[in-house]
Scaffold this active site. Sequence first.
Site, PDB file in Angstrom:
ATOM      1  N   TYR A   4     -59.202  46.879  38.555  1.00 17.43           N
ATOM      2  CA  TYR A   4     -60.856  47.075  39.060  1.00 17.43           C
ATOM      3  C   TYR A   4     -61.567  47.383  37.539  1.00 17.43           C
ATOM      4  O   TYR A   4     -61.261  48.147  37.041  1.00 17.43           O
ATOM      5  CB  TYR A   4     -60.920  48.223  40.135  1.00 17.43           C
ATOM      6  N   ASP A  17     -69.256  37.471  36.202  1.00 14.22           N
ATOM      7  CA  ASP A  17     -67.902  37.601  36.873  1.00 14.22           C
ATOM      8  C   ASP A  17     -67.235  36.377  36.947  1.00 14.22           C
ATOM      9  O   ASP A  17     -67.465  35.454  36.302  1.00 14.22           O
ATOM     10  CB  ASP A  17     -68.327  38.254  38.340  1.00 14.22           C
TER      11      ASP A  17
HETATM   12  C1  FMN Z   1     -59.186  40.038  35.268  1.00 18.20           C
HETATM   13  C2  FMN Z   1     -59.484  40.770  36.958  1.00 18.20           C
HETATM   14  C3  FMN Z   1     -60.510  41.770  37.059  1.00 18.20           C
HETATM   15  C4  FMN Z   1     -60.577  41.984  38.613  1.00 18.20           C
HETATM   16  N1  FMN Z   1     -61.717  42.994  38.741  1.00 18.20           N
HETATM   17  C5  FMN Z   1     -61.591  43.539  39.929  1.00 18.20           C
HETATM   18  C6  FMN Z   1     -62.732  44.335  40.463  1.00 18.20           C
HETATM   19  O1  FMN Z   1     -63.595  44.741  39.560  1.00 18.20           O
HETATM   20  N2  FMN Z   1     -62.673  44.966  41.644  1.00 18.20           N
HETATM   21  C7  FMN Z   1     -61.644  44.359  42.649  1.00 18.20           C
HETATM   22  O2  FMN Z   1     -61.665  44.964  43.665  1.00 18.20           O
HETATM   23  N3  FMN Z   1     -60.788  43.575  42.253  1.00 18.20           N
HETATM   24  C8  FMN Z   1     -60.611  43.041  40.864  1.00 18.20           C
HETATM   25  N4  FMN Z   1     -59.742  42.385  40.684  1.00 18.20           N
HETATM   26  C9  FMN Z   1     -58.823  41.697  41.703  1.00 18.20           C
HETATM   27  C10 FMN Z   1     -57.546  42.870  42.056  1.00 18.20           C
HETATM   28  O3  FMN Z   1     -56.995  43.371  40.876  1.00 18.20           O
HETATM   29  C11 FMN Z   1     -56.574  42.327  43.106  1.00 18.20           C
HETATM   30  O4  FMN Z   1     -57.167  41.908  44.161  1.00 18.20           O
HETATM   31  C12 FMN Z   1     -55.577  42.996  43.351  1.00 18.20           C
HETATM   32  O5  FMN Z   1     -54.558  42.435  44.225  1.00 18.20           O
HETATM   33  C13 FMN Z   1     -55.932  44.446  43.858  1.00 18.20           C
HETATM   34  O6  FMN Z   1     -54.717  45.409  44.224  1.00 18.20           O
HETATM   35  P1  FMN Z   1     -54.801  46.265  45.372  1.00 18.20           P
HETATM   36  O7  FMN Z   1     -54.643  45.435  46.386  1.00 18.20           O
HETATM   37  O8  FMN Z   1     -53.745  47.147  45.298  1.00 18.20           O
HETATM   38  O9  FMN Z   1     -56.094  46.838  45.690  1.00 18.20           O
HETATM   39  C14 FMN Z   1     -59.748  41.767  39.494  1.00 18.20           C
HETATM   40  C15 FMN Z   1     -58.576  40.760  38.971  1.00 18.20           C
HETATM   41  C16 FMN Z   1     -58.484  40.239  37.738  1.00 18.20           C
HETATM   42  C17 FMN Z   1     -57.223  39.238  37.498  1.00 18.20           C
END
Ligand code: FMN
Length: 484
Positions: A172, A281
């Site tokens: 995040y 983004d």
């Molecule tokens: C480079 C990158 C940046 C990301 N930034 C965010 C973010 O700022 N907020 C968010 O909620 N997900 C973001 N994501 C997506 C989450 O990391 C992804 O949905 C992940 O599966 C979340 O893990 P969780 O299910 O354990 O919450 C990003 C993914 C990538 C590859």
Amino acid sequence: MFKDLNAFIDALAKERELARIQEPVSPDLEICAVTDRVSKSPGGGPALLFERPKGFDMPVAINLYGSMKRMCMSLGVPSLDSLAKEIEELTNPKMPSGMLDTLKMLPMLARLKDLMPKTVSSGPCQEVVKKNGTLDEIPILTCWPDDGGPYITLPMVFTKDPETGMRNIGTYRMQVYDARTTGMHWQRHKGGAQHYRIAERMGKRLEVAVALGADPALPFAATAPMPEGLDELLLAGFLRRERVELVKCVTVDLEVPASAQIVLEGYVEPRERRREGPFGDHTGFYSHPDDYPVFHVTCVTHRKNPIYLTTVVGIPPMEDYYLGKASERIFLPLIKKTVPEIVDMNFPAEGIFHNIVIISIDKRYPGHARKIMNSVWGLGQLMFSKAVIIVDKDIDVQNLSEVAWVVGTHIDPERDIQFMKGPVDDLEDASDLAAFGSKMGIDATRKWASEGFTRPWPKRIRTTDAAAQRADEIWARIRQGWKA
Ligand SMILES: Cc1cc2nc3c(=O)[nH]c(=O)nc-3n(C[C@H](O)[C@H](O)[C@H](O)COP(=O)(O)O)c2cc1C
């Protein structure tokens, strides 16, 4: 596999996959602009190591996952499909019919022993401990001109469910407000946000540890859409073929990867919010400012000579496309466990993970495509899928030209498009409301009489095998003469 980021960088250099930039380049817009230019070059360009970010002593590593070859290297596999095959074999174990079969299964079963992480007494990520440390020494990038400030873009954010103690790791972004305070952009559907929701309900502070850079399977695992309650470190352990080693944090009750470059320890307070954004983004547009929780840094630990691993997102394709591709391939065999009629799927770069999802199916009964749409909309983060295109199994979903042709020819729009309302991604800009909007399913399968289509379906044009063979021979000669 690589024991840490340094070993991965060395391997990239050996494979001529790394460009070292020795001239000073500013973390303020310049590194992002260079990386964007490189990402848009054919095949995703090289990984970049900015050895002298202007104003800092710490090198910046970026675009490390930004090609199919490097994504595979990071996970120690020749191709993502070979990894998917291993996972499929693991999830479909066959009863061995003899000694040879049993022996063949051993390497596969051996991988299961690496799933659970283990805690060790010390690790390189704590070679330097700075209680009350700050973010000032880290060359955090300001990516795009209208961004609200510098952002940490590839963090591994560790939290524990305050009730059950179950761990979550997610990537995040974190907007830097000052040397010891950042935003915490976990969107409402994500694991970190759920832990925070529970902590708020209990009126408790939530401890958070943020690991930056580790052995390369770990940052990928943090982005992977693991089902809620399943620890991302199980996936990381499986991918790296060795248990993930963790060390206890200094000021919070959390464990972090011993191999990390930098660790930020801290907390988010219940009910504290601050304006976050705008941020250029991965949609290719600036996401709107909104209120998000605030992360307070209590301690910074790091290696003696840390490298800052980061990424930039923007108009696709960029590095995150390859991280998403790896999730697509790795999760396909797991999705097939609940939806076995799915043959293949493709999240094209332009669809930024969930705007366009193309799925081929083994169609077995009338209305089957609609069943698949509903499954997709009910499955973890696939719920965000905005346009789900379903085609028959003989269509190659990885071939966008073939898919566009089939969608155009196979659909009667009024009949074959299904709209559905539901949760949409927090970054969805087109829905009337934030996080709630509509999705569309396109049934581009061949229609059956049992679905009400009583006209004959047109026959696909194909020549005979004999004529095709002649064509191969003659075309080979034409090409030779043509080139000469
Ligand atoms: C480079 C990158 C940046 C990301 N930034 C965010 C973010 O700022 N907020 C968010 O909620 N997900 C973001 N994501 C997506 C989450 O990391 C992804 O949905 C992940 O599966 C979340 O893990 P969780 O299910 O354990 O919450 C990003 C993914 C990538 C590859």
